[in-house]
Design a protein around this motif. Structure first.
Motif, PDB file in Angstrom:
ATOM      1  N   MET B   1     -84.637 -30.472  19.844  1.00  0.00           N
ATOM      2  CA  MET B   1     -84.459 -31.893  19.556  1.00  0.00           C
ATOM      3  C   MET B   1     -85.819 -32.540  19.336  1.00  0.00           C
ATOM      4  SD  MET B   1     -83.039 -34.916  22.009  1.00  0.00           S
ATOM      5  CE  MET B   1     -84.618 -35.062  22.820  1.00  0.00           C
ATOM      6  N   PHE B   2     -85.897 -33.351  18.306  1.00  0.00           N
ATOM      7  CA  PHE B   2     -87.138 -34.083  18.060  1.00  0.00           C
ATOM      8  C   PHE B   2     -86.772 -35.454  17.501  1.00  0.00           C
ATOM      9  CE2 PHE B   2     -91.127 -35.427  16.368  1.00  0.00           C
ATOM     10  CZ  PHE B   2     -92.071 -34.763  17.127  1.00  0.00           C
ATOM     11  N   THR B   3     -87.448 -36.489  17.984  1.00  0.00           N
ATOM     12  CA  THR B   3     -87.161 -37.836  17.517  1.00  0.00           C
ATOM     13  C   THR B   3     -88.461 -38.601  17.241  1.00  0.00           C
ATOM     14  OG1 THR B   3     -87.057 -38.671  19.778  1.00  0.00           O
ATOM     15  CG2 THR B   3     -84.980 -38.026  18.789  1.00  0.00           C
ATOM     16  N   ILE B   4     -88.315 -39.658  16.456  1.00  0.00           N
ATOM     17  CA  ILE B   4     -89.397 -40.618  16.213  1.00  0.00           C
ATOM     18  C   ILE B   4     -88.977 -41.910  16.901  1.00  0.00           C
ATOM     19  CG2 ILE B   4     -90.696 -41.889  14.465  1.00  0.00           C
ATOM     20  CD1 ILE B   4     -91.142 -38.871  14.258  1.00  0.00           C
ATOM     21  N   SER B   5     -89.880 -42.501  17.671  1.00  0.00           N
ATOM     22  CA  SER B   5     -89.494 -43.662  18.480  1.00  0.00           C
ATOM     23  C   SER B   5     -90.359 -44.889  18.172  1.00  0.00           C
ATOM     24  CB  SER B   5     -89.632 -43.309  19.973  1.00  0.00           C
ATOM     25  OG  SER B   5     -89.346 -44.439  20.750  1.00  0.00           O
ATOM     26  N   ASP B   6     -89.677 -46.035  18.122  1.00  0.00           N
ATOM     27  CA  ASP B   6     -90.378 -47.323  17.952  1.00  0.00           C
ATOM     28  C   ASP B   6     -90.807 -47.908  19.294  1.00  0.00           C
ATOM     29  OD1 ASP B   6     -89.966 -47.542  15.144  1.00  0.00           O
ATOM     30  OD2 ASP B   6     -87.879 -48.076  15.544  1.00  0.00           O
ATOM     31  N   VAL B   7     -90.294 -47.347  20.375  1.00  0.00           N
ATOM     32  CA  VAL B   7     -90.544 -47.927  21.702  1.00  0.00           C
ATOM     33  C   VAL B   7     -91.186 -46.887  22.622  1.00  0.00           C
ATOM     34  CG1 VAL B   7     -88.634 -49.548  21.480  1.00  0.00           C
ATOM     35  CG2 VAL B   7     -88.222 -47.310  22.496  1.00  0.00           C
ATOM     36  N   SER B   8     -91.660 -47.354  23.777  1.00  0.00           N
ATOM     37  CA  SER B   8     -92.339 -46.473  24.730  1.00  0.00           C
ATOM     38  C   SER B   8     -91.501 -45.239  25.047  1.00  0.00           C
ATOM     39  CB  SER B   8     -92.599 -47.229  26.042  1.00  0.00           C
ATOM     40  OG  SER B   8     -93.502 -48.270  25.821  1.00  0.00           O
ATOM     41  N   ILE B   9     -92.188 -44.126  25.217  1.00  0.00           N
ATOM     42  CA  ILE B   9     -91.501 -42.858  25.478  1.00  0.00           C
ATOM     43  C   ILE B   9     -91.152 -42.763  26.957  1.00  0.00           C
ATOM     44  CG2 ILE B   9     -91.778 -40.349  25.464  1.00  0.00           C
ATOM     45  CD1 ILE B   9     -93.618 -40.708  22.994  1.00  0.00           C
ATOM     46  N   VAL B  71     -88.308 -18.882  24.906  1.00  0.00           N
ATOM     47  CA  VAL B  71     -88.093 -20.163  25.585  1.00  0.00           C
ATOM     48  C   VAL B  71     -86.602 -20.496  25.605  1.00  0.00           C
ATOM     49  CG1 VAL B  71     -90.378 -21.058  25.004  1.00  0.00           C
ATOM     50  CG2 VAL B  71     -88.465 -21.481  23.449  1.00  0.00           C
ATOM     51  N   LEU B  72     -86.251 -21.405  26.485  1.00  0.00           N
ATOM     52  CA  LEU B  72     -84.842 -21.806  26.606  1.00  0.00           C
ATOM     53  C   LEU B  72     -84.549 -23.078  25.821  1.00  0.00           C
ATOM     54  CD1 LEU B  72     -84.499 -21.038  30.399  1.00  0.00           C
ATOM     55  CD2 LEU B  72     -83.406 -19.781  28.536  1.00  0.00           C
ATOM     56  N   GLU B  73     -85.450 -24.036  25.881  1.00  0.00           N
ATOM     57  CA  GLU B  73     -85.233 -25.291  25.157  1.00  0.00           C
ATOM     58  C   GLU B  73     -86.562 -25.993  24.924  1.00  0.00           C
ATOM     59  OE1 GLU B  73     -83.311 -27.093  22.814  1.00  0.00           O
ATOM     60  OE2 GLU B  73     -81.915 -26.023  24.116  1.00  0.00           O
ATOM     61  N   LEU B  74     -86.618 -26.749  23.793  1.00  0.00           N
ATOM     62  CA  LEU B  74     -87.815 -27.535  23.478  1.00  0.00           C
ATOM     63  C   LEU B  74     -87.373 -28.932  23.074  1.00  0.00           C
ATOM     64  CD1 LEU B  74     -88.056 -24.608  21.641  1.00  0.00           C
ATOM     65  CD2 LEU B  74     -90.418 -25.307  21.780  1.00  0.00           C
ATOM     66  N   ALA B  75     -88.224 -29.903  23.373  1.00  0.00           N
ATOM     67  CA  ALA B  75     -87.940 -31.268  22.954  1.00  0.00           C
ATOM     68  C   ALA B  75     -89.258 -31.968  22.639  1.00  0.00           C
ATOM     69  CB  ALA B  75     -87.206 -32.030  24.060  1.00  0.00           C
ATOM     70  N   GLY B  76     -89.171 -32.973  21.771  1.00  0.00           N
ATOM     71  CA  GLY B  76     -90.389 -33.712  21.436  1.00  0.00           C
ATOM     72  C   GLY B  76     -90.070 -35.094  20.908  1.00  0.00           C
ATOM     73  N   VAL B  77     -91.034 -35.997  21.078  1.00  0.00           N
ATOM     74  CA  VAL B  77     -90.927 -37.361  20.551  1.00  0.00           C
ATOM     75  C   VAL B  77     -92.301 -37.771  20.029  1.00  0.00           C
ATOM     76  CG1 VAL B  77     -90.317 -39.761  21.036  1.00  0.00           C
ATOM     77  CG2 VAL B  77     -89.269 -37.930  22.374  1.00  0.00           C
ATOM     78  N   HIS B  78     -92.324 -38.439  18.877  1.00  0.00           N
ATOM     79  CA  HIS B  78     -93.574 -39.033  18.378  1.00  0.00           C
ATOM     80  C   HIS B  78     -93.337 -40.513  18.167  1.00  0.00           C
ATOM     81  CE1 HIS B  78     -97.339 -39.624  16.342  1.00  0.00           C
ATOM     82  NE2 HIS B  78     -97.639 -38.344  16.464  1.00  0.00           N
ATOM     83  N   ARG B  79     -94.307 -41.309  18.563  1.00  0.00           N
ATOM     84  CA  ARG B  79     -94.204 -42.757  18.389  1.00  0.00           C
ATOM     85  C   ARG B  79     -94.565 -43.184  16.979  1.00  0.00           C
ATOM     86  NH1 ARG B  79     -94.842 -46.745  22.037  1.00  0.00           N
ATOM     87  NH2 ARG B  79     -94.431 -47.962  20.158  1.00  0.00           N
ATOM     88  N   GLN B  80     -94.026 -44.322  16.563  1.00  0.00           N
ATOM     89  CA  GLN B  80     -94.545 -45.031  15.403  1.00  0.00           C
ATOM     90  C   GLN B  80     -94.754 -46.475  15.800  1.00  0.00           C
ATOM     91  OE1 GLN B  80     -91.861 -44.828  12.085  1.00  0.00           O
ATOM     92  NE2 GLN B  80     -90.105 -45.563  13.226  1.00  0.00           N
ATOM     93  N   GLY B  81     -95.563 -47.184  15.016  1.00  0.00           N
ATOM     94  CA  GLY B  81     -95.860 -48.576  15.348  1.00  0.00           C
ATOM     95  C   GLY B  81     -97.240 -48.719  15.962  1.00  0.00           C
ATOM     96  N   HIS B  82     -97.454 -49.881  16.581  1.00  0.00           N
ATOM     97  CA  HIS B  82     -98.794 -50.223  17.096  1.00  0.00           C
ATOM     98  C   HIS B  82     -98.872 -49.886  18.586  1.00  0.00           C
ATOM     99  CE1 HIS B  82    -102.293 -52.991  15.889  1.00  0.00           C
ATOM    100  NE2 HIS B  82    -102.681 -52.171  16.847  1.00  0.00           N
TER     101      HIS B  82
END
Lengths: 83, 141
Positions: B1-9, B71-82
């Protein structure tokens, strides 16, 4: 007689700032993204050295020598800096 | 799972989702906004993301990591914005049976994300105009 292709172009980051817009539809005789980039670089003052520029066509990375088709969505990708 | 977030992680929430009773190791990486770069005093960062392609490419990287490492599972999030100093810009989490493959997969994920995802970063400074910066190893050039 060859007709121009209608292309949808999106701009990001430094290219968006130089173009002064996020998106536009243009008519172009450019055969490849490389030719299109050179045309746009001349118009908007993008970096003239295209070696560090990649391209996405219809949401997939492609070579700068790929043949463009009318209706393509083209996004030039300047050097990235995630993380 | 990987997502892009506008808000704090929310790292607690992400960590809780990486649960597997076979996992003996959990490794995570947090990339944070620091107050300097290349000798300049940085006040904040703007991230701009070509989201559709970034998500596709990130999922390819996740699949590559699963193939390369045990590995069993991986996850990641990257922020966008200021973002401001101290904010988390990117988070990677990996669970595995053993620590070695968890460390290796986490390192692979963050290295590939930095080099391959269409994400751009603009640095803001105290006494200078903001500037787009680039990964020094971009595109192998």
């Amino acid at each position: 007689m060859e007709k121009p292709k209608v292309l949808n172009i999106h701009y990001y980051a430094m290219l968006r700032e130089k173009a002064g817009k996020r998106e536009e539809d243009i008519e172009s005789f450019a055969a490849t993204p490389l030719e299109l980039y050179k045309d746009l670089a001349g118009e908007y003052g993008f970096p003239s050295d295209s070696r560090s520029i990649r391209v996405s066509i219809n949401e997939e990375f492609q070579s700068m020598d790929t043949a463009l088709c009318s209706g393509d969505c083209v996004i030039f990708i300047p050097p990235v800096a995630g993380g | 799972m990987f997502t892009i977030s506008d808000v704090s992680i929310d790292t607690d929430l992400l960590t809780k989702e990486l649960i597997n009773s076979r996992a003996g190791a959990f490794v995570c990486f947090e990339g944070r906004v620091r107050n300097h770069n290349d000798g300049e005093e940085v006040t904040s960062l703007e991230y701009e993301v070509y989201e559709e392609l970034a998500l596709k490419e990130a999922l390819r990287i996740v699949e590559e990591a699963k193939e390369k490492f045990s590995v069993l599972e991986l996850a990641g999030v990257h922020r966008q914005g200021h973002l401001v100093i101290g904010d988390i810009a990117v988070w990677i989490g990996v669970i595995a049976e053993h620590r070695g493959s968890a460390f290796d997969a986490c390192r692979y994920m963050i290295d590939e994300i930095k080099h391959r995802l269409p994400i751009w970063k603009k640095e803001h400074y105290i006494n200078k105009e903001p500037k787009w910066v680039q990964c020094s190893e971009h595109h192998g050039t």
